[in-house]
Design a protein around this motif. Sequence first.
Motif, PDB file in Angstrom:
ATOM      1  N   GLY A  96      -1.144 -34.590  28.131  1.00 30.09           N
ATOM      2  CA  GLY A  96      -0.635 -34.458  27.598  1.00 30.09           C
ATOM      3  C   GLY A  96       0.491 -32.967  27.129  1.00 30.09           C
ATOM      4  N   PHE A  97       1.525 -32.625  27.134  1.00 27.07           N
ATOM      5  CA  PHE A  97       2.048 -31.286  26.322  1.00 27.07           C
ATOM      6  C   PHE A  97       2.657 -31.507  25.061  1.00 27.07           C
ATOM      7  N   GLU A  98       2.712 -30.343  24.369  1.00 30.05           N
ATOM      8  CA  GLU A  98       4.495 -29.073  23.465  1.00 30.05           C
ATOM      9  C   GLU A  98       4.877 -28.097  24.488  1.00 30.05           C
ATOM     10  N   ALA A  99       6.199 -28.682  24.800  1.00 31.07           N
ATOM     11  CA  ALA A  99       6.391 -27.216  25.121  1.00 31.07           C
ATOM     12  C   ALA A  99       6.408 -26.097  24.290  1.00 31.07           C
ATOM     13  N   CYS A 100       6.485 -24.947  24.010  1.00 34.02           N
ATOM     14  CA  CYS A 100       6.784 -23.808  22.689  1.00 34.02           C
ATOM     15  C   CYS A 100       8.494 -23.556  22.789  1.00 34.02           C
ATOM     16  N   ALA A 101       9.335 -23.137  21.542  1.00 32.99           N
ATOM     17  CA  ALA A 101      10.076 -23.517  21.918  1.00 32.99           C
ATOM     18  C   ALA A 101       9.948 -22.264  22.063  1.00 32.99           C
ATOM     19  N   ALA A 102      12.143 -21.749  22.650  1.00 33.97           N
ATOM     20  CA  ALA A 102      12.325 -21.157  24.033  1.00 33.97           C
ATOM     21  C   ALA A 102      12.250 -19.508  23.500  1.00 33.97           C
ATOM     22  N   ASN A 103      13.140 -19.731  21.651  1.00 33.29           N
ATOM     23  CA  ASN A 103      12.278 -18.042  21.292  1.00 33.29           C
ATOM     24  C   ASN A 103      11.082 -17.486  20.885  1.00 33.29           C
ATOM     25  N   LEU A 104      10.216 -18.100  20.780  1.00 36.91           N
ATOM     26  CA  LEU A 104       9.180 -18.634  20.940  1.00 36.91           C
ATOM     27  C   LEU A 104       7.770 -17.644  22.321  1.00 36.91           C
ATOM     28  N   VAL A 105       8.882 -18.042  23.241  1.00 38.70           N
ATOM     29  CA  VAL A 105       8.022 -17.829  24.331  1.00 38.70           C
ATOM     30  C   VAL A 105       8.706 -16.521  24.625  1.00 38.70           C
ATOM     31  N   LYS A 106      10.084 -16.340  24.764  1.00 32.62           N
ATOM     32  CA  LYS A 106      10.664 -14.863  24.579  1.00 32.62           C
ATOM     33  C   LYS A 106       9.799 -13.416  23.831  1.00 32.62           C
ATOM     34  N   ALA A 107       9.584 -13.924  22.274  1.00 29.18           N
ATOM     35  CA  ALA A 107       8.878 -13.314  21.234  1.00 29.18           C
ATOM     36  C   ALA A 107       8.369 -12.595  22.042  1.00 29.18           C
TER      37      ALA A 107
END
Length: 81
Positions: A33-44
């Motif tokens: 399984g996996f849970e994606a990180c939010a785009a704003n966190l990845v961008k930061a």
Amino acid sequence: GLQADIEAIGQAGAHAAIACTAITVQSSQQVFGFEACAANLVKAQATTVLADLPVSVIKSGMLGTTDNITMLTQLFADAII
């Protein structure tokens, strides 16, 4: 995933600066399984690395969501000189 990338990049004589796009539940053989990180966190994460270190190569793995793909595509397009 990330561990293998860090080791391979290090073996090539380079420094890996990671932006984590997803957290996985996995063994050495299988992803459960996996849970994606939010785009704003990845961008930061990505903008912090780009501001801190000279980047010659970008390697992506599992980006997790279309939001992450879209955001990173735009971020990298804007960063290319």
